[in-house]
Design a protein around this motif. Structure first.
Motif, PDB file in Angstrom:
ATOM      1  N   ARG A  82      -7.108  10.166  55.049  1.00  0.00           N
ATOM      2  CA  ARG A  82      -6.634  10.336  56.507  1.00  0.00           C
ATOM      3  C   ARG A  82      -6.259   8.868  57.036  1.00  0.00           C
ATOM      4  N   ALA A  83      -7.388   7.981  56.732  1.00  0.00           N
ATOM      5  CA  ALA A  83      -7.021   6.752  57.275  1.00  0.00           C
ATOM      6  C   ALA A  83      -5.823   5.995  56.612  1.00  0.00           C
ATOM      7  N   ALA A  84      -5.740   6.366  55.435  1.00  0.00           N
ATOM      8  CA  ALA A  84      -4.579   5.710  54.504  1.00  0.00           C
ATOM      9  C   ALA A  84      -3.247   6.295  55.086  1.00  0.00           C
ATOM     10  N   LEU A  85      -3.359   7.734  54.895  1.00  0.00           N
ATOM     11  CA  LEU A  85      -2.031   8.475  55.386  1.00  0.00           C
ATOM     12  C   LEU A  85      -1.639   7.966  56.819  1.00  0.00           C
ATOM     13  N   GLY A  86      -2.707   7.843  57.673  1.00  0.00           N
ATOM     14  CA  GLY A  86      -2.428   7.593  59.291  1.00  0.00           C
ATOM     15  C   GLY A  86      -1.472   6.026  59.033  1.00  0.00           C
ATOM     16  N   VAL A  87      -1.810   5.222  58.480  1.00  0.00           N
ATOM     17  CA  VAL A  87      -0.842   3.867  58.421  1.00  0.00           C
ATOM     18  C   VAL A  87       0.192   4.207  57.880  1.00  0.00           C
ATOM     19  N   ALA A  88       0.389   5.261  56.858  1.00  0.00           N
ATOM     20  CA  ALA A  88       1.853   5.515  56.323  1.00  0.00           C
ATOM     21  C   ALA A  88       2.713   6.117  57.397  1.00  0.00           C
ATOM     22  N   ARG A 144       2.089   5.483  60.712  1.00  0.00           N
ATOM     23  CA  ARG A 144       2.509   4.419  61.468  1.00  0.00           C
ATOM     24  C   ARG A 144       3.586   3.518  61.069  1.00  0.00           C
ATOM     25  N   ASP A 145       3.816   3.308  59.714  1.00  0.00           N
ATOM     26  CA  ASP A 145       4.701   2.436  59.430  1.00  0.00           C
ATOM     27  C   ASP A 145       5.975   3.306  58.978  1.00  0.00           C
ATOM     28  N   GLY A 146       5.957   4.541  59.255  1.00  0.00           N
ATOM     29  CA  GLY A 146       7.233   5.292  59.215  1.00  0.00           C
ATOM     30  C   GLY A 146       7.602   5.947  57.820  1.00  0.00           C
ATOM     31  N   LEU A 147       6.547   5.947  56.779  1.00  0.00           N
ATOM     32  CA  LEU A 147       6.765   6.172  55.487  1.00  0.00           C
ATOM     33  C   LEU A 147       6.846   7.994  55.577  1.00  0.00           C
TER      34      LEU A 147
END
Length: 147
Positions: free
Chosen positions: A115-121, A123-126
């Motif tokens: 969840r943390a890793a995908l949350g950054v994705a 946020r970065d618009g990926l």
């Protein structure tokens, strides 16, 4: 930006439609469609700063031992809750270092890392949303408190 290659289209027109759909996406969404989950997770770990060494160790263990073997080959932009639920079912069937099935607590930790890793994705618009939010895991057995 790296080249995206796809094949298996029924006709040249179908291939051109797929190309046009991809080009209609933003540059960030195009990257999400070309990166694998393994590549994203390793990138996320490499740029993750300001965390304690033990947190980094646990994130790295979760990524390398559980997430990449079960999800690494999937395309980041195509991840679904169904795929994640299937992967977590497979992770639950693996054995820990004592030869016992993975505990619900371990599964919760792995999901938290994902969840943390995908949350950054997100946020970065990926990717548009975080499919890890919908993963259903078994609840740990609670031992009643003794007074």
């Amino acid at each position: 930006m790296e080249r995206v290659r796809r094949g298996g289209f029924e006709s040249a027109a179908a291939a051109q439609r797929a190309r046009d759909d991809l080009l209609a996406l933003s540059q960030e969404e195009q990257a999400g469609r070309s990166w694998t989950v393994a590549r994203w997770l390793r990138y996320w770990l490499s740029v993750k700063t300001g965390i304690r060494p033990t947190t980094r160790m646990h994130y790295t263990r979760d990524v390398e031992r559980f997430l990449i073997p079960h999800l690494g080959s999937l395309v980041l932009g195509d991840l679904t809750i169904r795929q994640l639920n299937a992967a977590f079912t497979q992770i639950a069937l693996t054995r820990n270092r004592l030869g016992q099935p993975q505990t619900p607590c371990t599964l919760q930790h792995v999901r938290t890392t994902l969840r943390a890793a995908l949350g950054v994705a997100v946020r970065d618009g990926l990717i548009r949303d975080n499919p890890a939010r919908g993963v259903e895991l078994p609840h740990p057995d609670r031992v009643p408190a003794r007074v």
